[in-house]
Write a protein that holds these residues in place. Structure first.
Motif, PDB file in Angstrom:
ATOM      1  N   ALA A 115       0.830  -1.207   0.000  1.00 17.64           N
ATOM      2  CA  ALA A 115       0.000   0.000   0.000  1.00 17.64           C
ATOM      3  C   ALA A 115       0.863   1.255   0.000  1.00 17.64           C
ATOM      4  O   ALA A 115       0.553   2.245  -0.683  1.00 17.64           O
ATOM      5  CB  ALA A 115      -0.937  -0.016   1.201  1.00 17.64           C
ATOM      6  N   THR A 116       1.962   1.233   0.744  1.00 16.11           N
ATOM      7  CA  THR A 116       2.872   2.379   0.773  1.00 16.11           C
ATOM      8  C   THR A 116       3.500   2.616  -0.592  1.00 16.11           C
ATOM      9  O   THR A 116       3.569   3.760  -1.077  1.00 16.11           O
ATOM     10  CB  THR A 116       3.978   2.139   1.819  1.00 16.11           C
ATOM     11  OG1 THR A 116       3.377   1.940   3.096  1.00 16.11           O
ATOM     12  CG2 THR A 116       4.923   3.315   1.878  1.00 16.11           C
ATOM     13  N   ALA A 117       3.962   1.537  -1.236  1.00 15.41           N
ATOM     14  CA  ALA A 117       4.597   1.669  -2.547  1.00 15.41           C
ATOM     15  C   ALA A 117       3.609   2.199  -3.589  1.00 15.41           C
ATOM     16  O   ALA A 117       3.950   3.057  -4.413  1.00 15.41           O
ATOM     17  CB  ALA A 117       5.162   0.319  -2.983  1.00 15.41           C
TER      18      ALA A 117
ATOM     19  N   PRO B 139      -1.532   2.657   4.012  1.00 15.13           N
ATOM     20  CA  PRO B 139      -1.063   1.616   4.936  1.00 15.13           C
ATOM     21  C   PRO B 139      -1.865   1.558   6.233  1.00 15.13           C
ATOM     22  O   PRO B 139      -1.985   0.491   6.840  1.00 15.13           O
ATOM     23  CB  PRO B 139       0.399   1.992   5.192  1.00 15.13           C
ATOM     24  CG  PRO B 139       0.507   3.431   4.848  1.00 15.13           C
ATOM     25  CD  PRO B 139      -0.478   3.661   3.754  1.00 15.13           C
ATOM     26  N   VAL B 140      -2.432   2.696   6.654  1.00 14.90           N
ATOM     27  CA  VAL B 140      -3.297   2.676   7.844  1.00 14.90           C
ATOM     28  C   VAL B 140      -4.506   1.792   7.595  1.00 14.90           C
ATOM     29  O   VAL B 140      -4.872   0.937   8.422  1.00 14.90           O
ATOM     30  CB  VAL B 140      -3.742   4.108   8.215  1.00 14.90           C
ATOM     31  CG1 VAL B 140      -4.872   4.075   9.232  1.00 14.90           C
ATOM     32  CG2 VAL B 140      -2.569   4.888   8.783  1.00 14.90           C
ATOM     33  N   PHE B 141      -5.147   1.942   6.451  1.00  9.32           N
ATOM     34  CA  PHE B 141      -6.313   1.125   6.126  1.00  9.32           C
ATOM     35  C   PHE B 141      -5.929  -0.339   5.921  1.00  9.32           C
ATOM     36  O   PHE B 141      -6.700  -1.242   6.275  1.00  9.32           O
ATOM     37  CB  PHE B 141      -6.999   1.669   4.875  1.00  9.32           C
ATOM     38  CG  PHE B 141      -7.663   2.996   5.075  1.00  9.32           C
ATOM     39  CD1 PHE B 141      -8.247   3.326   6.292  1.00  9.32           C
ATOM     40  CD2 PHE B 141      -7.712   3.938   4.052  1.00  9.32           C
ATOM     41  CE1 PHE B 141      -8.866   4.549   6.490  1.00  9.32           C
ATOM     42  CE2 PHE B 141      -8.332   5.155   4.234  1.00  9.32           C
ATOM     43  CZ  PHE B 141      -8.908   5.469   5.454  1.00  9.32           C
ATOM     44  N   ALA B 142      -4.764  -0.581   5.316  1.00 12.59           N
ATOM     45  CA  ALA B 142      -4.325  -1.968   5.131  1.00 12.59           C
ATOM     46  C   ALA B 142      -4.154  -2.657   6.480  1.00 12.59           C
ATOM     47  O   ALA B 142      -4.564  -3.817   6.664  1.00 12.59           O
ATOM     48  CB  ALA B 142      -3.020  -2.004   4.337  1.00 12.59           C
TER      49      ALA B 142
ATOM     50  N   LEU C  13      -9.169   2.171  -1.445  1.00 12.30           N
ATOM     51  CA  LEU C  13      -9.117   1.272  -2.597  1.00 12.30           C
ATOM     52  C   LEU C  13      -7.723   0.662  -2.742  1.00 12.30           C
ATOM     53  O   LEU C  13      -7.581  -0.556  -2.968  1.00 12.30           O
ATOM     54  CB  LEU C  13      -9.502   2.037  -3.856  1.00 12.30           C
ATOM     55  CG  LEU C  13      -9.515   1.232  -5.167  1.00 12.30           C
ATOM     56  CD1 LEU C  13     -10.586   0.157  -5.131  1.00 12.30           C
ATOM     57  CD2 LEU C  13      -9.722   2.167  -6.357  1.00 12.30           C
ATOM     58  N   ILE C  14      -6.691   1.480  -2.602  1.00 10.91           N
ATOM     59  CA  ILE C  14      -5.316   0.982  -2.678  1.00 10.91           C
ATOM     60  C   ILE C  14      -5.044  -0.001  -1.543  1.00 10.91           C
ATOM     61  O   ILE C  14      -4.428  -1.064  -1.735  1.00 10.91           O
ATOM     62  CB  ILE C  14      -4.321   2.160  -2.626  1.00 10.91           C
ATOM     63  CG1 ILE C  14      -4.432   3.001  -3.899  1.00 10.91           C
ATOM     64  CG2 ILE C  14      -2.902   1.658  -2.434  1.00 10.91           C
ATOM     65  CD1 ILE C  14      -4.039   2.270  -5.157  1.00 10.91           C
ATOM     66  N   ALA C  15      -5.500   0.329  -0.341  1.00  9.07           N
ATOM     67  CA  ALA C  15      -5.270  -0.552   0.808  1.00  9.07           C
ATOM     68  C   ALA C  15      -5.960  -1.895   0.611  1.00  9.07           C
ATOM     69  O   ALA C  15      -5.367  -2.964   0.845  1.00  9.07           O
ATOM     70  CB  ALA C  15      -5.772   0.118   2.081  1.00  9.07           C
ATOM     71  N   GLY C  16      -7.222  -1.868   0.189  1.00  9.92           N
ATOM     72  CA  GLY C  16      -7.935  -3.120  -0.023  1.00  9.92           C
ATOM     73  C   GLY C  16      -7.315  -3.955  -1.113  1.00  9.92           C
ATOM     74  O   GLY C  16      -7.227  -5.192  -0.995  1.00  9.92           O
TER      75      GLY C  16
END
Length: 728
Positions: free
Chosen positions: A34-36, A50-53, A152-155
């Motif tokens: 997620a960070t990348a 990354p918090v949501f991940a 969306l990115i985290a999921g």
């Protein structure tokens, strides 16, 4: 496929620890991905990804993928509704605020069905309020878009790691634990059969209460399982079925097995042993099925028929009452044990069918909520109202008093509103604050390296290490899990405050710290003063209700409705079940609301009352109503009146006013049901009907006396607690 439950217990704990490490690695990988991605796409507020991940891999378990899909939908819907309200009524801030708070309250009502999605849907609207009052309409609309894109990115990152890169999940761990439980139950069943054949006695455990095979998985089970006994959930049904079988075996060994060699003939004991062997074979079939992840055939119908066929011959039926009693209990316990295996088999097949359903079957409560839980209940309404009150208080503090925290206060407030009571809130605040500080310390150390080597690989390595340690702490330390949770959620704010790999301004990290402090303070105010729900008051009230319901139950027992008497009241069992959690929450409160260790003695007495009521109910179910039993209840007929009077007096000792409760004298209750029946039984004479066991009234009398003694002990302990509390 040989059962090795006892030797494998230590091995399973090792495997569970390995599973926790692997899950922490999965969580760290998801946060890194997620960070990348947030860096590659230069997303605004990229630290949220990354918090949501991390949130999905902790609070979204054991179904993070479907929780992502549902939460994404909830966030989009909530953001659209909030955006429409903002565009339409942004020029009238008070009206905008009122309508948005009403929408947030509506979102929280859905937490009974979709816990994490409803919470995150309420959160995006709550955050938007603070963004709007600190900026303008454009800033708020941009925030809604950034929030949805980051989620969306985290999921996507969680789904990739969870599905493609590493398919290990908590279902596998859960099924491994189920296999270990099957193996243990099989061993216990075979051991009971062996003791019946040989006639030998075996050491018996004092209590089965500490046997909780699924407790180590508490942090990774679905949130609905942590809220209570949801029998519509396949995971919950499996847990309850396994616990029920364990209690049946314990009761068999504790009450029956020591009497069987002397009271039953060898032929009957051998037939019962064969029946237990067949039960053990079914458990072995279940063990084989769980290891192969395959459903099994239902229990043979002739198993119940075989249990019915285990009867004493006519000569023995005219024998001693102890033989009839033990034989009747054996048959009843075996019937219940077989029914428990039938239930376990159905749960086994339903659970495996659910797990094979793929993504659609992840959230096990999704298809069960219409019959399992109501949409609106007192807890969801209370959580919604509390969230609205906390948000209003935070707005007053920030806009009027200049408190720090910014929009971060809404993040914590959304979770704090549903913590349940003040003790749990204090626990979440204190433990979570410690985790937050630990995360910031790690972030400061990371800043030392990233400020000198502003490279993305180094940043990802630090993200991986920090999130791995936080996830491991969340799993390994259930009592202090809030520290691991807050640490994992704080780390991205410490060193991902910009869209690049470099160290960003520390202001975001500071605001997150003050956001937790301000939101925690506001939540404590709401929990303590505006809508107080204190754990010790809950416990005292539930004990009083349980005692009064017990008096009603005893009145029904003596009131002539014995054929339909249901035994121990449900409130008594619920009080014993929930009490330890309330005591744990109350450890974080001062004064008379603090958890007094003496309550453990009260809980032990309540368990004793519950066991005696269940034993009386069990004895009554072995025979139809007859003249001897009616005579017994006539002899001790004043027991119901004594119970009503004494249990009501003890219940008054748990009233909220400890000063008035301390003035009540402890109850003295000596009904002497055993002695009175012993004296009266001499005049009854022999019983002509051989189907009636003349010894059972004496056993019931002993149970009634034990209930009275336990009530006396509860009253004495309550007096000591009340006197200590009046000193504060």
């Amino acid at each position: 496929m040989v059962s090795t439950a006892a030797p494998s217990e230590h091995l399973y704990e090792e495997a569970l620890r390995e599973g926790q490490v692997r899950h922490a690695l999965k969580t760290a990988l998801g946060c890194c991905l997620a960070t990348a991605l947030s860096f590659f796409f230069h997303l605004p507020s990229g630290q949220l990804a990354p918090v949501f991940a991390y949130l999905l891999m902790t609070l979204g378990m054991p179904s993070p993928r479907l929780n992502w899909v549902l939460a994404q939908l909830a966030i989009v819907v909530s953001a659209l509704v909030s955006a429409l309200v903002l565009v339409a009524f942004g020029a009238a801030p008070l009206l905008y605020l009122a309508l948005t708070l009403l929408w947030i309250f509506t979102c929280v009502l859905f937490t009974n069905w979709f816990s994490l999605p409803a919470t995150l849907g309420a959160m995006v609207s709550a955050l938007g309020i603070f963004v709007f009052f600190d900026g303008d309409v454009g800033d708020t609309l941009g925030f809604y878009v950034a929030y949805g894109l980051n989620f969306l990115i985290a999921g996507f990152s969680v789904a990739v790691v969870h599905t493609l890169l590493w398919q290990l999940n908590t279902r596998k761990v859960f099924l491994e634990r189920v296999a270990a439980v099957y193996a243990r139950l099989e061993d216990q069943c075979r051991d009971a059969a062996r003791r019946l054949r040989s006639g030998e006695s075996a050491p018996v455990e004092d209590s089965p209460g500490e046997w909780a095979p699924f407790r180590p998985l508490r942090q990774l089970l679905a949130p609905e399982l942590r809220r209570g006994r949801d029998t519509a959930n396949p995971f919950a049904r499996m847990i309850l079925a396994c616990r029920s079988l364990n209690l049946r075996l314990w009761f068999f060994s504790r009450v029956i097995a020591p009497l069987a060699p002397a009271a039953l003939p060898a032929e009957v004991r051998l037939r019962m042993a064969r029946l237990l062997d067949r039960c053990a074979e079914q458990l072995h079939v279940l063990l084989d099925g769980i290891l192969r992840r395959e459903p099994v055939l239902p229990v043979d119908t002739d198993l119940v028929e075989e249990a019915d066929s285990v009867r004493l011959d006519a000569s023995l039926q005219r024998g001693e009452g102890d033989i009839l009693l033990v034989h009747g209990i054996h048959r009843s316990i075996l019937h219940r044990f077989i029914r428990g295996i039938q239930t376990l088999t159905r749960c086994h097949n339903a659970l495996l069918a659910n797990l094979r359903a793929g993504l659609g079957g992840e959230l096990v409560a999704l298809g069960a909520f219409p019959s399992g839980r109501r949409l609106v209940d007192v807890n969801s309404v209370r959580a919604g109202v509390k969230l609205v009150l906390i948000l209003l208080l935070l707005l007053v503090e920030e806009r009027g008093l200049g408190f720090p925290g910014g929009s971060q206060v809404a993040f914590f407030a959304t979770f704090f509103a549903s913590t349940g009571n003040l003790g749990r809130q204090n626990k979440t605040d204190l433990v979570g604050l410690a985790g937050l500080l630990g995360g910031f310390v790690f972030g400061v150390v990371a800043a030392f390296f990233t400020s000198r080597l502003p490279q993305l690989p180094l940043m990802l390595a630090l993200v991986f290490l920090g999130q791995f340690l936080a996830s491991l702490a969340y799993q390994r330390l259930p009592r202090y899990g809030a520290a691991g949770l807050q640490a994992g959620l704080a780390l991205p704010f410490a060193y991902l405050a910009t869209t690049g790999p470099e160290w960003g301004p520390f202001a975001d990290a500071q605001m997150r710290f003050w956001g937790l402090v301000a939101a925690g303070f506001s939540a404590v105010v709401v929990h303590a003063y505006l809508w107080p729900v204190l754990p010790m008051r809950q416990l005292r009230a539930s004990i009083a209700v349980a005692l009064r319901d017990t008096a009603v139950s005893l009145g029904q027992l003596f009131g002539g409705s014995r054929p339909t008497w249901e035994g121990s009241p449900p409130s008594l069992n619920d009080t014993v079940t929930r009490a330890h959690d309330l005591l744990d929450d109350a450890r974080y409160l001062p004064g008379p609301d603090h958890a007094d260790p003496a309550y453990n003695g009260i809980l032990g007495c309540l368990q004793e009352i519950d066991a005696n009521l269940e034993y009386v109910h069990f004895l009554l179910s072995l025979e139809a109503e007859h003249a001897l039993r009616e005579r017994f209840f006539q002899v001790v007929g004043d027991y119901a009146e004594q119970a009503q009077r004494n249990l009501e007096r003890v219940a008054q000792q748990f009233q909220q006013s400890t000063s008035r409760a301390a003035r009540l004298e402890p109850v003295r209750w000596e009904p002497d049901a055993s002695g009175r029946w012993e004296r009266a039984s001499h005049a009854v004479g022999p019983v002509s009907d051989r189907a009636i066991d003349p010894t059972r009234p004496a056993v019931i009398a002993r149970c009634l006396d034990q209930i009275a003694r336990a009530t006396e002990r509860i009253s004495g302990i309550a007096q000591e607690i009340n006197q200590r509390n009046t000193r504060f």
